[in-house]
Design a protein around this motif. Structure first.
Motif, PDB file in Angstrom:
ATOM      1  N   UNK A   1     -14.152 -10.505 -36.323  1.00  0.00           N
ATOM      2  CA  UNK A   1     -15.108  -9.463 -35.951  1.00  0.00           C
ATOM      3  C   UNK A   1     -16.463  -9.810 -36.548  1.00  0.00           C
ATOM      4  N   UNK A   2     -17.484  -9.661 -35.743  1.00  0.00           N
ATOM      5  CA  UNK A   2     -18.849  -9.944 -36.166  1.00  0.00           C
ATOM      6  C   UNK A   2     -19.331  -8.807 -37.071  1.00  0.00           C
ATOM      7  N   UNK A   3     -19.723  -9.147 -38.297  1.00  0.00           N
ATOM      8  CA  UNK A   3     -20.104  -8.131 -39.272  1.00  0.00           C
ATOM      9  C   UNK A   3     -21.365  -7.360 -38.876  1.00  0.00           C
ATOM     10  N   UNK A   4     -22.161  -7.898 -37.952  1.00  0.00           N
ATOM     11  CA  UNK A   4     -23.325  -7.147 -37.453  1.00  0.00           C
ATOM     12  C   UNK A   4     -22.893  -5.801 -36.877  1.00  0.00           C
ATOM     13  N   UNK A   5     -21.665  -5.742 -36.369  1.00  0.00           N
ATOM     14  CA  UNK A   5     -21.116  -4.508 -35.826  1.00  0.00           C
ATOM     15  C   UNK A   5     -21.189  -3.373 -36.840  1.00  0.00           C
ATOM     16  N   UNK A   6     -21.020  -3.692 -38.118  1.00  0.00           N
ATOM     17  CA  UNK A   6     -20.941  -2.685 -39.181  1.00  0.00           C
ATOM     18  C   UNK A   6     -22.153  -2.771 -40.109  1.00  0.00           C
ATOM     19  N   UNK A   7     -23.284  -3.189 -39.584  1.00  0.00           N
ATOM     20  CA  UNK A   7     -24.437  -3.526 -40.418  1.00  0.00           C
ATOM     21  C   UNK A   7     -24.898  -2.348 -41.280  1.00  0.00           C
ATOM     22  N   UNK A   8     -24.849  -1.136 -40.741  1.00  0.00           N
ATOM     23  CA  UNK A   8     -25.320   0.000 -41.539  1.00  0.00           C
ATOM     24  C   UNK A   8     -24.355   0.284 -42.685  1.00  0.00           C
ATOM     25  N   UNK A   9     -23.057   0.324 -42.363  1.00  0.00           N
ATOM     26  CA  UNK A   9     -22.052   0.558 -43.408  1.00  0.00           C
ATOM     27  C   UNK A   9     -22.065  -0.568 -44.422  1.00  0.00           C
ATOM     28  N   UNK A  10     -22.234  -1.798 -43.955  1.00  0.00           N
ATOM     29  CA  UNK A  10     -22.221  -2.953 -44.858  1.00  0.00           C
ATOM     30  C   UNK A  10     -23.423  -2.933 -45.797  1.00  0.00           C
ATOM     31  N   UNK A  11     -24.578  -2.533 -45.264  1.00  0.00           N
ATOM     32  CA  UNK A  11     -25.774  -2.472 -46.108  1.00  0.00           C
ATOM     33  C   UNK A  11     -25.594  -1.444 -47.218  1.00  0.00           C
ATOM     34  N   UNK A  12     -24.890  -0.349 -46.917  1.00  0.00           N
ATOM     35  CA  UNK A  12     -24.683   0.703 -47.903  1.00  0.00           C
ATOM     36  C   UNK A  12     -23.566   0.380 -48.887  1.00  0.00           C
ATOM     37  N   UNK A  13     -22.529  -0.311 -48.410  1.00  0.00           N
ATOM     38  CA  UNK A  13     -21.347  -0.569 -49.251  1.00  0.00           C
ATOM     39  C   UNK A  13     -20.617  -1.807 -48.739  1.00  0.00           C
ATOM     40  N   UNK A  14     -21.074  -2.992 -49.126  1.00  0.00           N
ATOM     41  CA  UNK A  14     -20.454  -4.216 -48.609  1.00  0.00           C
ATOM     42  C   UNK A  14     -18.962  -4.301 -48.907  1.00  0.00           C
ATOM     43  N   UNK A  15     -18.584  -4.074 -50.157  1.00  0.00           N
ATOM     44  CA  UNK A  15     -17.182  -4.190 -50.528  1.00  0.00           C
ATOM     45  C   UNK A  15     -16.310  -3.172 -49.822  1.00  0.00           C
ATOM     46  N   UNK A  16     -16.790  -1.931 -49.739  1.00  0.00           N
ATOM     47  CA  UNK A  16     -16.023  -0.905 -49.060  1.00  0.00           C
ATOM     48  C   UNK A  16     -15.836  -1.196 -47.583  1.00  0.00           C
ATOM     49  N   UNK A  17     -16.867  -1.759 -46.957  1.00  0.00           N
ATOM     50  CA  UNK A  17     -16.775  -2.113 -45.544  1.00  0.00           C
ATOM     51  C   UNK A  17     -15.736  -3.202 -45.322  1.00  0.00           C
ATOM     52  N   UNK A  18     -15.778  -4.237 -46.154  1.00  0.00           N
ATOM     53  CA  UNK A  18     -14.802  -5.327 -46.012  1.00  0.00           C
ATOM     54  C   UNK A  18     -13.392  -4.840 -46.309  1.00  0.00           C
ATOM     55  N   UNK A  19     -13.247  -3.960 -47.302  1.00  0.00           N
ATOM     56  CA  UNK A  19     -11.921  -3.414 -47.616  1.00  0.00           C
ATOM     57  C   UNK A  19     -11.371  -2.644 -46.421  1.00  0.00           C
ATOM     58  N   UNK A  20     -12.220  -1.901 -45.751  1.00  0.00           N
ATOM     59  CA  UNK A  20     -11.784  -1.119 -44.584  1.00  0.00           C
ATOM     60  C   UNK A  20     -11.343  -2.038 -43.450  1.00  0.00           C
TER      61      UNK A  20
END
Length: 270
Positions: free
Chosen positions: A11-30
């Protein structure tokens, strides 16, 4: 080449760019909890980053991926050309990925989105990609190009900018075909990957009305026959999900898309 029985989901991480900018580790864990084992980062060694930040950013990302049991299937990166080529390649090496993609012309120093609106611009862009591919290959990295919808300008000789680019690129420069944007440009994405053959190394899969600014939807809810695209390219391992924009819960919608491909028997997590 041996064809895999199923493709591997990423999955392309750009898809979750807002969540990733706020919480990278939490986004990857999800994403890991959803089932993903691979992701495709973006902006690695970017042309738009200060040189000093490239390696440190890639090293930090590699640590986060390792922490959450994830690996990079591939990455959207800056093109290793010009005076910053080595720092871009150092960042790619720090991430530990050997398949990199130029996601749009702005990741190549000196070029902008509209470069393929003219024949001369397209040929100059091809020269830059060839140089970048040579520099990458010297470090054991293979480089490719990702389409949007604007590469199908038709020139006076009747060829599209995309076809012109393909003919000017060295064969080792691979294609990451975005089925959604190809159809937005009026192409048949299944026919396109069939024509390109094993030059296609990755597929970008998304769905919606095939309009540039419209919200996208989970696979199966729009006009793109993504299953036909996958079946037209059985040699492609990487099935990369992406949503540029959506009106819904992007995590839930990506999970639904993954489930659609798994239940169709064409993709799996590994």
């Amino acid at each position: 080449m041996t064809h895999p029985s199923r493709g591997t989901l990423s999955v392309q991480l750009y898809t979750f760019r807002d969540a990733y900018a706020a919480d990278p580790g939490g986004t990857l864990a999800r994403l890991a909890r959803t089932g993903f084992r691979y992701v495709e980062p973006f902006g690695v060694g970017s042309n738009n980053q200060p040189a000093a930040d490239r390696v440190s950013g890639a090293t930090a990302l590699r640590g986060l991926l390792d922490e959450h049991g994830l690996s990079a299937s591939s990455a959207h990166t800056g093109a290793p050309v010009g005076p910053d080529a080595d720092s871009m390649l150092d960042a790619i090496e720090a991430l530990g990925v050997q398949t990199v993609v130029i996601s749009w012309p702005g990741e190549v120093p000196g070029f902008e989105r509209d470069v393929m609106s003219t024949l001369d611009g397209t040929l100059r862009f091809a020269d830059a990609l060839n140089e970048a591919a040579d520099r990458a290959a010297a470090r054991g990295v293979r480089l490719g190009f990702h389409n949007h919808w604007w590469e199908w300008t038709v020139f006076a000789d009747g060829r599209s900018a995309y076809d012109t680019l393909l003919q000017a690129l060295r064969p080792e420069v691979f294609m990451e075909v975005d089925a959604y944007w190809a159809q937005t440009a009026g192409q048949s994405p299944a026919a396109l990957v069939g024509q390109l053959g094993e030059r296609v190394r990755l597929l970008h899969l998304k769905d919606g009305p095939a309009e540039p600014d419209a919200a996208q939807v989970p696979l199966g809810g729009g006009v793109i026959d993504n299953l036909a695209v996958i079946r037209a390219a059985p040699w492609v391992r990487w099935h990369v999900l992406e949503m540029d924009r959506t009106d819904g819960d992007v995590f839930a919608e990506v999970r639904q898309s993954a489930r659609t491909l798994i239940e169709a028997g064409v993709s799996d997590w590994t």
